[in-house]
Design an enzyme around this catalytic site. Sequence first.
Site, PDB file in Angstrom:
ATOM      1  N   GLY A  14       0.827  -1.209   0.000  1.00 57.31           N
ATOM      2  CA  GLY A  14       0.000   0.000   0.000  1.00 57.31           C
ATOM      3  C   GLY A  14       0.856   1.251   0.000  1.00 57.31           C
ATOM      4  N   GLY A  18      -0.094   5.864   4.899  1.00 60.05           N
ATOM      5  CA  GLY A  18       0.600   4.991   5.849  1.00 60.05           C
ATOM      6  C   GLY A  18       1.848   4.380   5.241  1.00 60.05           C
ATOM      7  N   VAL A  82      -2.386  -7.638  -3.898  1.00 59.22           N
ATOM      8  CA  VAL A  82      -2.025  -8.587  -2.845  1.00 59.22           C
ATOM      9  C   VAL A  82      -3.265  -9.381  -2.430  1.00 59.22           C
ATOM     10  CG1 VAL A  82      -1.170  -8.808  -0.480  1.00 59.22           C
ATOM     11  CG2 VAL A  82      -0.089  -7.202  -2.069  1.00 59.22           C
ATOM     12  N   GLU A 174     -19.317  16.724   1.114  1.00 56.01           N
ATOM     13  CA  GLU A 174     -18.458  17.354   0.097  1.00 56.01           C
ATOM     14  C   GLU A 174     -19.010  17.113  -1.306  1.00 56.01           C
ATOM     15  OE1 GLU A 174     -14.011  17.208   2.115  1.00 56.01           O
ATOM     16  OE2 GLU A 174     -14.759  15.445   1.099  1.00 56.01           O
ATOM     17  N   ASP A 311      -5.489   3.115   8.011  1.00 56.81           N
ATOM     18  CA  ASP A 311      -6.914   2.789   8.151  1.00 56.81           C
ATOM     19  C   ASP A 311      -7.173   1.310   8.378  1.00 56.81           C
ATOM     20  OD1 ASP A 311      -7.480   5.411   7.749  1.00 56.81           O
ATOM     21  OD2 ASP A 311      -8.487   5.166   5.808  1.00 56.81           O
TER      22      ASP A 311
END
Length: 321
Positions: A14, A18, A82, A174, A311
Amino acid sequence: MATPSGRTKVVIVGAGFGGLSAVKTLGNKNIDVLVVDRNNYHGFWPLLYQVATGQLDSASIAYPIRGILHPYKNADFQLADVQGVDFDGKKVLIEGGEPIPYDYLILAAGSAQFYFGNNRLAETTFSMKDVDQAEEIRNHVIRAFEKAQVETDAEKRKQLMTVAIVGGGPTGVELAGAYAELFQIDFKKDFPSLDMSQARIALIEAMGTIMMPFSDPNVKGASDLQKSVHKVLEARGVEVMLNKAVDSVEDSIVQFKDGSSLAAGTVIWAAGVRGALLGDKLGLELARGGRVNVTEELSLPDRPEVFVVGDMAYLEGFPWG
Ligand SMILES: Cc1cc2nc3c(=O)[nH]c(=O)nc-3n(C[C@H](O)[C@H](O)[C@H](O)COP(=O)(O)OP(=O)(O)OC[C@H]3O[C@@H](n4cnc5c(N)ncnc54)[C@H](O)[C@@H]3O)c2cc1C
């Protein structure tokens, strides 16, 4: 596991906030770092709604991962989806390719849409979690208005010009605000023969207020912020529908649990979020929100060489999970 360079190998799954934060820390150290992502770009999701509403092009929020890695001579990238992890064999399992060995693994696969157990909604509504999906929404809405222009049946035309957004959290708010601008400013000029007063934006929320994460524990009912956002949206022509739980969406009809319904040419699901679906494939017992339990070091309780961040991770006792 010695790599050809003989150095320790860290695999990061990812390239979101992060994963890239880990790259920054590990970059140019005496180890090998391999970033694996199913997309070849890092997405800046906070502005994704602007891609979905045509206010930004995709390139403005998607940065090539290989380019981001240039300053880090010990880091490389592999494009792969993955599918799981062989924790005992220390290998990352990928779709259609050889397993990737690691010494240390950092899982940072982010989040996914949550449908409260009704996964049929994944097929009948639009989701907005990456650039492809945002572009799909943008193209669908434009096509719906093109169809509306030549539609002779007034009810069908109105349906084509209706966007329903399920979920009154920040993303839904939004989107609703951006559609209000798009319809009243751009589409008014782009579709001069369409009566834009017929265009409808419905923001659907199952609870009694929008912006639930911004509740004030000291206030009974909606907080000032929630009331103020509600007011601004309504002033811009957004129909805020509270206490409306969606039961199903079929053939462009949103069916509510209270028996009422809404015809909408576009239905966007922005109602629930959970940990990345990769979590389901790890053979681990997941925590609340489909996230992976981690220790205070952000590692798996019985696998100190495997870390989960962002997350996807759940830390018991941490205020935000
Ligand atoms: C529409 C939207 C709007 C947001 N707005 C805000 C905001 O205004 N403010 C705010 O603070 N936060 C916002 N967030 C939340 C914020 O973007 C996330 O908290 C943050 O991106 C989490 O970082 P992450 O690294 O855990 O995951 P992500 O940034 O989501 O990165 C996960 C990465 O993992 C990759 N990946 C996933 N599964 C696999 C797999 N199986 N194989 C390979 N790669 C995989 C993905 O392609 C992605 O690159 C928003 C999120 C979204 C979706």
